[in-house]
Design an enzyme around this catalytic site. Sequence first.
Site, PDB file in Angstrom:
ATOM      1  N   ASP A  27       0.805  -1.217   0.000  1.00 57.61           N
ATOM      2  CA  ASP A  27       0.000   0.000   0.000  1.00 57.61           C
ATOM      3  C   ASP A  27       0.842   1.273   0.000  1.00 57.61           C
ATOM      4  O   ASP A  27       0.516   2.251   0.662  1.00 57.61           O
ATOM      5  CB  ASP A  27      -0.976   0.003   1.200  1.00 57.61           C
ATOM      6  CG  ASP A  27      -1.790  -1.275   1.250  1.00 57.61           C
ATOM      7  OD1 ASP A  27      -2.320  -1.655   0.202  1.00 57.61           O
ATOM      8  OD2 ASP A  27      -1.857  -1.900   2.320  1.00 57.61           O
ATOM      9  N   HIS A  56      -4.577  -1.665  -6.396  1.00 58.15           N
ATOM     10  CA  HIS A  56      -3.719  -0.612  -6.933  1.00 58.15           C
ATOM     11  C   HIS A  56      -4.579   0.560  -7.368  1.00 58.15           C
ATOM     12  O   HIS A  56      -5.399   0.440  -8.260  1.00 58.15           O
ATOM     13  CB  HIS A  56      -2.889  -1.158  -8.104  1.00 58.15           C
ATOM     14  CG  HIS A  56      -1.889  -2.185  -7.660  1.00 58.15           C
ATOM     15  ND1 HIS A  56      -1.276  -3.059  -8.504  1.00 58.15           N
ATOM     16  CD2 HIS A  56      -1.404  -2.470  -6.429  1.00 58.15           C
ATOM     17  CE1 HIS A  56      -0.452  -3.845  -7.814  1.00 58.15           C
ATOM     18  NE2 HIS A  56      -0.521  -3.498  -6.553  1.00 58.15           N
TER      19      HIS A  56
HETATM   20  P1  IMP Z   1      -3.713 -12.768   1.729  1.00 57.56           P
HETATM   21  O1  IMP Z   1      -2.723 -12.321   0.727  1.00 57.56           O
HETATM   22  O2  IMP Z   1      -5.112 -12.291   1.442  1.00 57.56           O
HETATM   23  O3  IMP Z   1      -3.636 -14.224   2.020  1.00 57.56           O
HETATM   24  O4  IMP Z   1      -3.328 -12.059   3.119  1.00 57.56           O
HETATM   25  C1  IMP Z   1      -2.098 -12.325   3.778  1.00 57.56           C
HETATM   26  C2  IMP Z   1      -1.589 -11.063   4.474  1.00 57.56           C
HETATM   27  O5  IMP Z   1      -1.192 -10.129   3.493  1.00 57.56           O
HETATM   28  C3  IMP Z   1      -2.631 -10.357   5.326  1.00 57.56           C
HETATM   29  O6  IMP Z   1      -1.968  -9.749   6.402  1.00 57.56           O
HETATM   30  C4  IMP Z   1      -3.167  -9.295   4.395  1.00 57.56           C
HETATM   31  O7  IMP Z   1      -3.730  -8.208   5.078  1.00 57.56           O
HETATM   32  C5  IMP Z   1      -1.901  -8.903   3.663  1.00 57.56           C
HETATM   33  N1  IMP Z   1      -2.144  -8.347   2.335  1.00 57.56           N
HETATM   34  C6  IMP Z   1      -2.511  -9.014   1.225  1.00 57.56           C
HETATM   35  N2  IMP Z   1      -2.597  -8.170   0.181  1.00 57.56           N
HETATM   36  C7  IMP Z   1      -2.261  -6.960   0.634  1.00 57.56           C
HETATM   37  C8  IMP Z   1      -2.112  -5.684   0.013  1.00 57.56           C
HETATM   38  O8  IMP Z   1      -2.294  -5.491  -1.196  1.00 57.56           O
HETATM   39  N3  IMP Z   1      -1.730  -4.657   0.827  1.00 57.56           N
HETATM   40  C9  IMP Z   1      -1.475  -4.840   2.140  1.00 57.56           C
HETATM   41  N4  IMP Z   1      -1.587  -6.005   2.756  1.00 57.56           N
HETATM   42  C10 IMP Z   1      -1.960  -7.072   2.011  1.00 57.56           C
END
Ligand code: IMP
Length: 513
Positions: A27, A56
């Site tokens: 982010d 994004h």
């Molecule tokens: P997942 O990728 O949905 O399995 O989530 C795994 C971890 O990555 C969690 O802590 C999510 O909040 C974080 N996460 C996944 N995608 C993003 C993103 O685009 N920005 C920030 N955190 C992310």
Amino acid sequence: MKHITDPLLQLLEPYRYVSVVCGQWGDTGKGKVVDLLADVWADAVIRRTGSANAGHTVVPKDKETILHLIPSGILHDARGLQNIIDEGVAFDPAEAWDSEIVPLRADGIACTNLHISHMAKLLLPQHIVMDMVRETSPGEFKVGTTGRGVGPCYTDFYARTGLVVNDLLNRDVFVRKLRQNLKDKARLLSFADPEIVKKAMQDPRLGSGIYLKDGYHGQADGTGPFDADAIIEHYLRYGERLREFIRDTRELIRRLINKMKHIVFEGAQGTLLSVDYGTYPNVTSSDASFHGLTHGLPIKREDIFSLMIMKAFYMTRVGNGPFPTEFGGALSEAWCRHAEREAEEGQYAHLTVNDPDPFLQGIAIRMAGHEYGATTKRSRRTGWFDLPAAKYARLVNDTPNVVTTKSDVLDDCDTIKICVAYRYTGSNYHLGDQLLTKGTQFTVAPMDDFVLQYCEPEYREFPGWRSKTSDITDMRDMPAAFRTILDFCENEADFHTQICSVGPKRSQTIIRG
Ligand code: IMP
């Protein structure tokens, strides 16, 4: 835009490829940077990692577009820029078609030059269900995922039980593989609370229950909650709609490379969330670092301009896991599990970014920076800039080239704190060949989830710049106080800020070079 175009082209002159990764927990504004590169330099933008867990945000002029799966170069589709979703991505056809391609086309973006790897990992409803059931069942280990099915999809890939995008094009293969995969999932879900399973299956992202088998009440007959026929019909239809985009992207990328095209590799999430290099197990399920973006390609390291994006001088994290510099520490972590934008903005509209209570200061900075998930709408945990973590990310990504973003969010801060080291406060702990004892100091972050939760930050304080920076177009015009902090961080972590973003629009960018 001349203040951007000419110096950017000059900066990129020696290179054929640019990789854009986040040096923090995601982010940080990759979408804007990729969009800018697409505008002035690139022939192709390639996503190779992540899934629709990414969000994004691109604001080329005044209209905001949020992309999850489709590369941020898509806004340049009309001029022939190629946008490629490569095989490392966990590809959710429903998200891609319903939430991105259809709305983009309604906005006049034809997606003529969008390509989807036939070997991309196919993300299906059962992955979303598995993700949500684990995240909401009592007693399970929780990461605080985005609930997009990403972990279960990659798990299937490595367990060799997954499907790939190509299967959508071949009915018999799809039906056979899908039924086998659903059988596995039914077995696992027979251990879950049927009410939690039903709730997950009724999520709007799963068509509010269209894949839920009639009469499911958690029976132990091994058939599970899925209406396989409904999944087959809907997903084969997605296959029909997406057929025009599906191809061998390995071959396509090789041709682009051979034709000496300019390629941007667009990262997702951030280095500290990489499954290989992040705060494991509180990470996402692909390698969000430079390496995940560039592995296996016939390109030379010296042809790649590797950019690492960091918010200056704060950072955010979504989901669980240690965050040493978090404003308000554990209180903030607990709060952000449930807090949402509207409630927060209603309750705390009066706060300022100089609130003496760190928890409240964190909320004020979150509101000033609009730090709410593009994918999940969750409140992002917020903390000061962490130099030990930045040094670690610099080592992993093997690049000194930094893009700073969002420093304008701190324009009103009286004091900026930079974390310069951690002090370990836990009990004796073996970390490889090192024995950590209370008081051990770290100047580079140890990427160990257990250790990090016992790391107290040590700060150095700087006076804030206290002036508006979002209209500045030349680094020399940035306030002296800002440059002092940036110089300090650059010297400490041995990086060089090539680009400084001072607002969401393309024009709000300083190319330093
Ligand atoms: P997942 O990728 O949905 O399995 O989530 C795994 C971890 O990555 C969690 O802590 C999510 O909040 C974080 N996460 C996944 N995608 C993003 C993103 O685009 N920005 C920030 N955190 C992310």
